[in-house]
Design a protein around this motif. Structure first.
Motif, short mmCIF file in Angstrom:
data_model
loop_
_atom_site.label_atom_id
_atom_site.label_comp_id
_atom_site.label_asym_id
_atom_site.label_seq_id
_atom_site.Cartn_x
_atom_site.Cartn_y
_atom_site.Cartn_z
N VAL A 56 0.84 -1.19 0.00
CA VAL A 56 0.00 0.00 0.00
C VAL A 56 0.88 1.25 0.00
N SER A 57 0.35 2.32 -0.58
CA SER A 57 1.05 3.61 -0.54
C SER A 57 0.12 4.66 0.05
N PHE A 58 0.68 5.53 0.88
CA PHE A 58 -0.13 6.58 1.53
C PHE A 58 0.19 7.96 0.94
N LYS A 59 0.90 7.97 -0.18
CA LYS A 59 1.38 9.21 -0.79
C LYS A 59 0.28 10.25 -0.99
N LYS A 60 -0.90 9.77 -1.41
CA LYS A 60 -1.98 10.72 -1.73
C LYS A 60 -3.01 10.85 -0.62
N VAL A 61 -2.81 10.09 0.44
CA VAL A 61 -3.79 10.13 1.55
C VAL A 61 -3.70 11.48 2.26
N TYR A 82 3.36 14.79 17.11
CA TYR A 82 4.63 14.06 17.13
C TYR A 82 4.38 12.54 17.12
N TYR A 83 3.36 12.12 17.84
CA TYR A 83 2.99 10.70 17.86
C TYR A 83 2.74 10.21 16.43
N MET A 84 1.94 11.00 15.67
CA MET A 84 1.61 10.58 14.31
C MET A 84 2.85 10.62 13.40
N LYS A 85 3.69 11.62 13.65
CA LYS A 85 4.91 11.74 12.84
C LYS A 85 5.83 10.53 13.08
N LYS A 86 6.04 10.27 14.36
CA LYS A 86 6.97 9.21 14.73
C LYS A 86 6.44 7.81 14.36
N ASN A 87 5.15 7.59 14.61
CA ASN A 87 4.63 6.24 14.45
C ASN A 87 4.04 5.93 13.08
N PHE A 88 3.77 6.97 12.31
CA PHE A 88 3.16 6.70 11.00
C PHE A 88 3.83 7.46 9.85
N MET A 89 3.86 8.80 9.96
CA MET A 89 4.35 9.57 8.81
C MET A 89 5.80 9.23 8.45
N ASP A 90 6.67 9.14 9.47
CA ASP A 90 8.09 8.89 9.19
C ASP A 90 8.36 7.45 8.77
N LYS A 91 7.34 6.58 8.94
CA LYS A 91 7.57 5.16 8.62
C LYS A 91 6.89 4.74 7.32
N THR A 92 6.21 5.70 6.68
CA THR A 92 5.53 5.40 5.42
C THR A 92 5.83 6.53 4.44
N ASP A 93 5.20 6.46 3.25
CA ASP A 93 5.40 7.56 2.29
C ASP A 93 4.31 8.63 2.44
N PHE A 94 3.60 8.63 3.57
CA PHE A 94 2.60 9.66 3.83
C PHE A 94 3.29 11.03 3.79
N ASP A 95 2.69 11.97 3.06
CA ASP A 95 3.28 13.29 2.90
C ASP A 95 2.83 14.19 4.07
N GLU A 96 3.79 14.61 4.87
CA GLU A 96 3.46 15.41 6.07
C GLU A 96 2.63 16.65 5.72
N ALA A 97 2.81 17.15 4.49
CA ALA A 97 2.05 18.35 4.07
C ALA A 97 0.56 18.04 3.96
N ASN A 98 0.22 16.75 3.88
CA ASN A 98 -1.19 16.35 3.78
C ASN A 98 -1.82 16.08 5.15
N PHE A 99 -1.09 16.39 6.21
CA PHE A 99 -1.62 16.12 7.56
C PHE A 99 -2.16 17.42 8.16
N GLU A 100 -3.46 17.45 8.37
CA GLU A 100 -4.10 18.63 8.96
C GLU A 100 -4.11 18.48 10.48
N ALA A 101 -3.67 19.53 11.15
CA ALA A 101 -3.56 19.43 12.60
C ALA A 101 -3.99 20.74 13.27
N PHE A 102 -4.43 20.62 14.51
CA PHE A 102 -4.73 21.81 15.29
C PHE A 102 -3.43 22.55 15.59
N ASP A 103 -3.51 23.87 15.67
CA ASP A 103 -2.36 24.64 16.12
C ASP A 103 -2.46 24.71 17.64
N ALA A 104 -1.69 23.85 18.29
CA ALA A 104 -1.79 23.71 19.75
C ALA A 104 -1.35 24.94 20.52
#
Ligand code: F6R
Length: 248
Positions: A56-61, A82-104
């Motif tokens: 599977v590829s997460f490039k466009k997710v 950071y949890y999502m970055k460490k456990n998912f984004m950095d371990k797949t081809d998910f593009d961090e720019a496609n991750f919407e997050a609250f500004d904490a």
């Protein structure tokens, strides 16, 4: 609600990751709502493994964060980002720019909630929302309340939730007392919900979630009204409702 009874955490995680993987294979630009915490941790491990094995590829997710502690830097070791970055984004081809997050760290919390809600409303909608259930019955950080909050909002965390998080922080002052979360309305609009629950510690809240009245005092009870909700739970989490499951 569809209940999938599994033997253990590993089987729960594999079952959930297979559903997510199939969704992404069918729709490469699927929108996923990501929960954090201990329940989905191995789901992300399984998805990373599937990516590694070229299944599977997460490039466009595109991803939407379900919730976030207020006041933590984005890369603080306990932030949900950071949890999502460490456990998912950095371990797949998910593009961090496609991750919407609250500004904490947002200075204007109301503006931040509207920004996030508008972003979600302008998207094609969440295809799969991953969820866990807290001991208070919270989903996301929608804590017990008098009504079901509709949209993204700012919450004061319950003492029980703060206590449950204490183990991750060096001292009590550091434990966040507030958070941003998607509202129940936004969660219920997701096309599919995957809810993960494991361990005896969750058996009480599972009984209330499945057998009690549907009430904002136990927010997870609302999940019973979703047209496509799959609860994947191990036998320990289901031990107080075993009789009812066998009756069906
Ligand atoms: C986390 C979240 C929370 C957790 C819940 C269960 O993003 O939204 O609602 O899903 O507190 O946490 P765990 O999985 O650690 O038992």
């Amino acid at each position: 609600m569809r209940i999938v009874r599994v033997d253990n955490y590993k089987e729960m995680s594999k079952t959930a990751s297979d559903i997510i993987k199939e969704q992404v294979i069918l729709k490469k630009d699927a929108i996923i709502g990501f929960a954090t915490g201990s329940s989905p941790l191995a789901v992300y491990e399984c998805l990373a493994e599937d990516y590694k094995n070229k299944m599977v590829s997460f490039k466009k997710v595109r991803g939407f964060q379900l919730d976030e502690y207020y006041g933590l830097e984005r890369l603080h070791s306990q932030s949900f980002y950071y949890y999502m970055k460490k456990n998912f984004m950095d371990k797949t081809d998910f593009d961090e720019a496609n991750f919407e997050a609250f500004d904490a760290l947002a200075a204007d919390i109301n503006k931040e909630c509207s920004r996030y809600e508008t972003l979600l409303a302008k998207s094609d909608g969440i295809d799969i929302q991953i969820l866990g259930i807290g001991n208070t019955g919270h989903i996301g950080f929608n804590e017990p309340a008098e009504t079901f909050p509709d949209e993204a909002h700012f919450v004061k965390l319950e003492k029980e939730t703060i206590d449950a998080n204490a183990k991750f922080f060096a001292n009590t002052e550091e434990i966040p007392k507030y958070a941003f979360t998607l509202g129940i309305g936004s969660i219920m609009k997701a096309k599919k919900l995957i809810v993960l629950v494991n361990g005896r510690g969750k058996s009480d809240i599972i009984k209330k979630t499945l057998c009690g009245p549907i009430t904002p005092k136990i927010p997870a009870t609302v999940l019973r009204l979703h047209p496509d909700c799959t609860l994947i739970a191990d036998k320990e989490a289901l031990e107080l409702v075993e009789d009812r499951l066998e009756e069906k």
